[in-house]
Design a protein around this motif. Structure first.
Motif, PDB file in Angstrom:
ATOM      1  N   LEU A  38       0.847  -1.191   0.000  1.00 34.61           N
ATOM      2  CA  LEU A  38       0.000   0.000   0.000  1.00 34.61           C
ATOM      3  C   LEU A  38       0.881   1.239   0.000  1.00 34.61           C
ATOM      4  O   LEU A  38       1.666   1.455   0.914  1.00 34.61           O
ATOM      5  N   ARG A  39       0.795   2.061  -1.053  1.00 32.91           N
ATOM      6  CA  ARG A  39       1.643   3.236  -1.211  1.00 32.91           C
ATOM      7  C   ARG A  39       0.888   4.490  -0.750  1.00 32.91           C
ATOM      8  O   ARG A  39      -0.265   4.697  -1.103  1.00 32.91           O
ATOM      9  N   LEU A  40       1.577   5.317   0.031  1.00 31.57           N
ATOM     10  CA  LEU A  40       1.019   6.567   0.538  1.00 31.57           C
ATOM     11  C   LEU A  40       1.803   7.740  -0.044  1.00 31.57           C
ATOM     12  O   LEU A  40       3.020   7.658  -0.215  1.00 31.57           O
ATOM     13  N   ASN A  41       1.109   8.828  -0.325  1.00 32.10           N
ATOM     14  CA  ASN A  41       1.781  10.037  -0.813  1.00 32.10           C
ATOM     15  C   ASN A  41       2.396  10.804   0.345  1.00 32.10           C
ATOM     16  O   ASN A  41       1.805  10.909   1.417  1.00 32.10           O
ATOM     17  N   ILE A  42       3.578  11.377   0.103  1.00 28.50           N
ATOM     18  CA  ILE A  42       4.205  12.273   1.066  1.00 28.50           C
ATOM     19  C   ILE A  42       3.898  13.687   0.590  1.00 28.50           C
ATOM     20  O   ILE A  42       4.330  14.095  -0.488  1.00 28.50           O
ATOM     21  N   MET A  43       3.127  14.417   1.375  1.00 26.99           N
ATOM     22  CA  MET A  43       2.687  15.758   0.994  1.00 26.99           C
ATOM     23  C   MET A  43       3.530  16.811   1.713  1.00 26.99           C
ATOM     24  O   MET A  43       3.969  16.600   2.838  1.00 26.99           O
ATOM     25  N   ARG A  44       3.731  17.942   1.042  1.00 25.64           N
ATOM     26  CA  ARG A  44       4.421  19.069   1.645  1.00 25.64           C
ATOM     27  C   ARG A  44       3.544  20.301   1.488  1.00 25.64           C
ATOM     28  O   ARG A  44       3.065  20.601   0.410  1.00 25.64           O
ATOM     29  N   GLN A  45       3.336  21.004   2.597  1.00 22.15           N
ATOM     30  CA  GLN A  45       2.505  22.201   2.578  1.00 22.15           C
ATOM     31  C   GLN A  45       3.396  23.420   2.409  1.00 22.15           C
ATOM     32  O   GLN A  45       4.373  23.595   3.137  1.00 22.15           O
ATOM     33  N   VAL A  46       3.058  24.266   1.434  1.00 22.20           N
ATOM     34  CA  VAL A  46       3.817  25.485   1.161  1.00 22.20           C
ATOM     35  C   VAL A  46       2.854  26.627   0.890  1.00 22.20           C
ATOM     36  O   VAL A  46       1.701  26.415   0.539  1.00 22.20           O
ATOM     37  N   GLU A 110      -0.557  22.132  -1.272  1.00 21.10           N
ATOM     38  CA  GLU A 110       0.071  20.866  -0.899  1.00 21.10           C
ATOM     39  C   GLU A 110       0.493  20.187  -2.184  1.00 21.10           C
ATOM     40  O   GLU A 110      -0.299  20.049  -3.119  1.00 21.10           O
ATOM     41  N   ILE A 111       1.770  19.785  -2.210  1.00 16.82           N
ATOM     42  CA  ILE A 111       2.318  19.103  -3.374  1.00 16.82           C
ATOM     43  C   ILE A 111       2.832  17.740  -2.940  1.00 16.82           C
ATOM     44  O   ILE A 111       3.201  17.537  -1.791  1.00 16.82           O
ATOM     45  N   ILE A 112       2.851  16.811  -3.877  1.00 20.27           N
ATOM     46  CA  ILE A 112       3.320  15.455  -3.595  1.00 20.27           C
ATOM     47  C   ILE A 112       4.816  15.415  -3.882  1.00 20.27           C
ATOM     48  O   ILE A 112       5.242  15.616  -5.011  1.00 20.27           O
TER      49      ILE A 112
END
Length: 128
Positions: A38-46, A110-112
């Motif tokens: 199961l793959r999860l996205n790593i999100m970054r908030q900018v 939020e970007i992946i």
């Protein structure tokens, strides 16, 4: 008076635990397979500046997807866009989007920036 299901249960499960052990092994296998795949996205908030159909980021960011999520307040409405073009100008990342919502001004985005498995999330990158 025992029902047909109860008699079958006692005959095949209680007297011989082979079926129970088989179900247990299949369950553990399926759980492990899902847990490791199961793959999860790593999100970054900018914080970004949206002008017409361009999104100006405050820095250069490497993304693994062209998807960007924009919002003023995360508890309200979140807008999902696919970047048509991604470029770097003056030390900033610039995304060109199809802005049919007429968004403008300073927003949060939020970007992946990566992906990871559920196993990595829980046991390797604890708390990230």
């Amino acid at each position: 008076m025992a029902t047909k299901f109860q008699r079958m249960y006692v005959k095949y499960i209680m007297k011989s635990p082979a079926i129970f052990i088989l179900f247990l092994i299949i369950g553990i296998f399926l759980f492990s397979f899902i847990f490791l795949n199961l793959r999860l996205n790593i999100m970054r908030q900018v914080e970004v500046e949206v002008i017409d159909s361009q999104i100006f980021f405050d820095n250069i960011y490497e993304t693994v997807s062209n998807t960007v999520y924009l919002y003023y307040d995360r508890n309200e409405e979140i807008f999902k866009f696919e970047a048509e073009k991604l470029s770097e100008e003056n030390g900033k990342t610039v995304m060109i989007i199809n802005n049919e919502s007429n968004l403008s001004g300073e927003m949060d985005a939020e970007i992946i920036v990566g992906t990871q498995t559920l196993f990595e999330k829980i046991f390797i990158n604890v708390g990230n």
